[in-house]
Write a protein that holds these residues in place. Structure first.
Motif, PDB file in Angstrom:
ATOM      1  N   LEU A 125      11.279 -12.004  -0.817  1.00 32.16           N
ATOM      2  CA  LEU A 125      11.564 -11.100   0.289  1.00 32.16           C
ATOM      3  C   LEU A 125      12.875 -11.524   0.944  1.00 32.16           C
ATOM      4  CD1 LEU A 125      10.122  -8.697   1.605  1.00 32.16           C
ATOM      5  CD2 LEU A 125       9.223 -10.283   3.307  1.00 32.16           C
ATOM      6  N   THR A 127      14.605  -9.346   3.323  1.00 28.57           N
ATOM      7  CA  THR A 127      14.465  -8.902   4.705  1.00 28.57           C
ATOM      8  C   THR A 127      13.085  -8.282   4.865  1.00 28.57           C
ATOM      9  OG1 THR A 127      15.340  -6.664   4.292  1.00 28.57           O
ATOM     10  CG2 THR A 127      16.946  -8.373   4.867  1.00 28.57           C
ATOM     11  N   GLY A 128      12.570  -8.286   6.105  1.00 26.84           N
ATOM     12  CA  GLY A 128      11.285  -7.666   6.371  1.00 26.84           C
ATOM     13  C   GLY A 128      10.113  -8.610   6.205  1.00 26.84           C
ATOM     14  N   ALA A 143      11.174 -13.225   5.372  1.00 24.97           N
ATOM     15  CA  ALA A 143      12.429 -13.351   4.644  1.00 24.97           C
ATOM     16  C   ALA A 143      12.631 -14.771   4.142  1.00 24.97           C
ATOM     17  CB  ALA A 143      13.598 -12.943   5.541  1.00 24.97           C
ATOM     18  N   THR A 159       4.110  -3.433   3.477  1.00 23.51           N
ATOM     19  CA  THR A 159       5.421  -4.029   3.661  1.00 23.51           C
ATOM     20  C   THR A 159       6.176  -3.244   4.716  1.00 23.51           C
ATOM     21  OG1 THR A 159       7.528  -4.591   2.588  1.00 23.51           O
ATOM     22  CG2 THR A 159       6.400  -2.658   1.757  1.00 23.51           C
ATOM     23  N   SER A 162      12.134  -3.160   4.063  1.00 22.67           N
ATOM     24  CA  SER A 162      12.494  -4.468   3.512  1.00 22.67           C
ATOM     25  C   SER A 162      13.378  -4.351   2.289  1.00 22.67           C
ATOM     26  CB  SER A 162      11.217  -5.250   3.160  1.00 22.67           C
ATOM     27  OG  SER A 162      10.405  -4.502   2.276  1.00 22.67           O
TER      28      SER A 162
END
Length: 381
Positions: A125, A127-128, A143, A159, A162
Motif C-alpha cells: 500500500l 497511499t490509503g 501506507a 480499501t 489508495s
C-alpha cells in the motif's frame, strides 16, 4: 571474501547479474551516447475508467477484477469512479500498479468461480488504508505496509482511496515459496525485513520499463529470494538474497545522494548513517563504482551537465561548478572532460541536448477490462 564478491555483483536483481546487464544507479546517464541495439522493453497493459460514461465506470472496474474478487461501491455509481491499473506480464509472475477510489472487496465463493484463480497476492500500500477480515482474524495495512492475501481462501474487507503495488505469485512458483506464503497468508509484513520487501517492490516498479524478456529469469530468481528472506527471515535465506538486498541499499543511497546533492556536508559518513550499515559494508557496496565519494562526484558532474545544457541557465560555469562542490575551475573542467569526453564550455556552446535518457518505451497499450483476468488465468497454468 565471499561477502565482497557478493556485494560487487549487487547491481543486478539477483546475485549473478552484473551492472553491465542490469542498470543500477542510473549508470546509463554516464554514457553520452545511448545504446542503439538494446532489446525492446517488456510490454505493459493499461486500463482506466477515465473517459467512460459515469454510469459505466464502476461496472467496468468491477469487471476487470471479476476473476479474483467481488467489488462493491460505497458511493452512488452514478458519480465518478476513478480506477487505473498498469499490468506487467512477467511470465511466472504478474505485477500490477493500481490506483482506485474507495470500495469494498470479497473473495469469490467457490460455487460462482467459473474459472477460479488461486494465487497469493503481495500488496504494498503506497497511499490509503486497507482492512481485511477472514474467518479467523482481521488485520489492517497503512501506507508502506505489505499484506499477503490468498485468492483461494475466504476473506473480505475495504480499501480507502489508495494506490498500491500488487505482486501475484502462483502456487507452483516454488515449493519453498509456497510453504513460506502459506504460513504468512492474511497477515501484514510489519518487520524490518518486511519494509525491505516494500523497497524491493518499489524498485521493481521503477525498473520494469527498462527490462527485456531476457531479464525475466533473473527477476524471478531475485523475487523468490526476497520472498524467502523477507517473509520467512533466516540466515540462509538472507544470505541467498544478498544481491537483491544490496540493490535496494544502492537505490536508497541513490535517492539520498540525489536529495542532498548540493549539500557541501554530504560525505561517506552521512550516507552510511542513512543506510544504517557498517563502514565495511558501505565500502563493499560502492566498490564497483569507485567508492562513495567518486559516485557523489559523478552525480554532481551529471547535475552540472544538465545545468550547462539548459539554455535558460546562463550562470557562469564556475558558479555552476562551485554550487556542486568544485572550488577549483581547472579541477572541475578536468573531471568533467574525463566523465563525458568534452569540456564544460563545449557543452555550453552546443546549447541544449542534455544527457541522453533511455529511449522512449513502445508500450503495447491494451485498455481492456479483461486483461487482468486473462493474465491471472494464464498464470494459473
Amino acid at each position: 571474501m565471499r561477502t565482497n564478491q557478493a556485494m560487487s555483483k549487487a547491481a543486478g536483481l539477483d546475485g549473478s547479474l552484473n551492472y553491465e546487464t542490469f542498470p543500477v544507479l542510473d549508470r546509463h546517464l554516464a554514457d553520452p551516447e545511448p545504446s542503439m541495439d538494446k532489446a525492446p522493453p517488456l510490454p505493459s497493459f493499461e486500463f482506466s475508467t477515465e473517459g467512460l460514461p459515469r454510469s459505466d465506470q464502476f461496472d467496468a472496474w468491477r469487471n476487470s477484477f471479476a476473476p479474483m474478487l467481488e467489488l462493491t461501491p460505497f458511493d452512488d455509481t452514478a458519480t465518478d469512479f476513478r480506477g487505473r491499473q498498469k499490468l506487467w506480464d512477467l511470465g511466472s509472475l504478474i505485477f500490477a500498479q493500481i490506483k482506485t477510489d474507495r470500495l469494498a472487496f470479497a473473495s469469490l465463493p467457490g460455487h460462482v468461480r467459473r474459472e477460479p484463480v488461486d494465487h497469493w497476492v503481495l500488496t504494498l500500500l503506497q497511499t490509503g488504508t486497507i482492512r481485511t477480515e477472514t474467518p479467523r482474524n482481521a488485520f489492517k495495512a497503512a501506507a508502506g505496509d505489505v499484506q499477503v492475501h490468498s485468492l483461494g481462501r475466504d476473506f473480505s474487507g475495504e480499501t480507502s482511496r489508495s494506490e498500491m503495488l500488487m505482486l501475484f505469485v502462483p502456487r507452483d512458483f516454488s515449493t519453498e515459496t509456497a510453504a513460506t506464503l502459506s504460513a504468512a497468508e492474511f497477515s501484514t509484513l510489519a518487520t524490518g525485513m518486511g519494509r525491505l520487501f516494500s523497497d524491493y517492490l518499489i524498485g521493481v516498479a521503477n525498473r520494469l520499463p527498462t527490462l527485456t524478456m531476457a531479464d525475466l529469469p533473473g527477476l524471478a530468481a531475485a523475487t523468490r529470494a526476497m520472498i524467502l528472506a523477507c517473509v520467512s527471515p533466516s540466515a540462509d535465506h538472507i544470505e541467498a538474497a544478498e544481491g537483491p538486498i544490496a540493490t535496494i541499499l544502492l537505490e536508497r543511497a541513490r535517492q539520498f545522494v540525489q536529495s542532498r546533492l548540493l549539500d557541501p556536508k554530504l560525505e561517506c559518513e552521512s550516507v552510511r548513517r542513512e543506510l544504517g550499515i557498517s563502514r565495511t559494508r558501505l565500502y563493499n557496496l560502492f566498490e564497483p563504482f569507485g567508492g562513495v565519494m567518486h559516485y557523489i562526484q559523478h552525480r554532481r558532474l551529471i547535475s552540472a551537465y544538465s545545468a550547462l545544457s539548459d539554455p535558460n541557465d546562463r550562470r557562469l560555469i564556475f558558479e555552476i561548478a562551485e554550487q556542486r562542490g568544485f572550488s577549483d575551475g581547472a579541477e572541475f573542467s578536468r573531471a568533467f572532460k574525463r566523465a563525458f569526453g568534452y569540456s564544460p564550455s563545449e557543452v555550453r556552446k552546443r546549447g541544449g541536448g542534455g544527457i541522453p535518457n533511455r529511449p522512449a518505451r513502445n508500450d503495447e497499450d491494451c485498455p481492456s477490462e479483461e486483461r487482468l483476468g486473462l493474465l491471472l488465468r494464464r498464470l494459473q497454468g
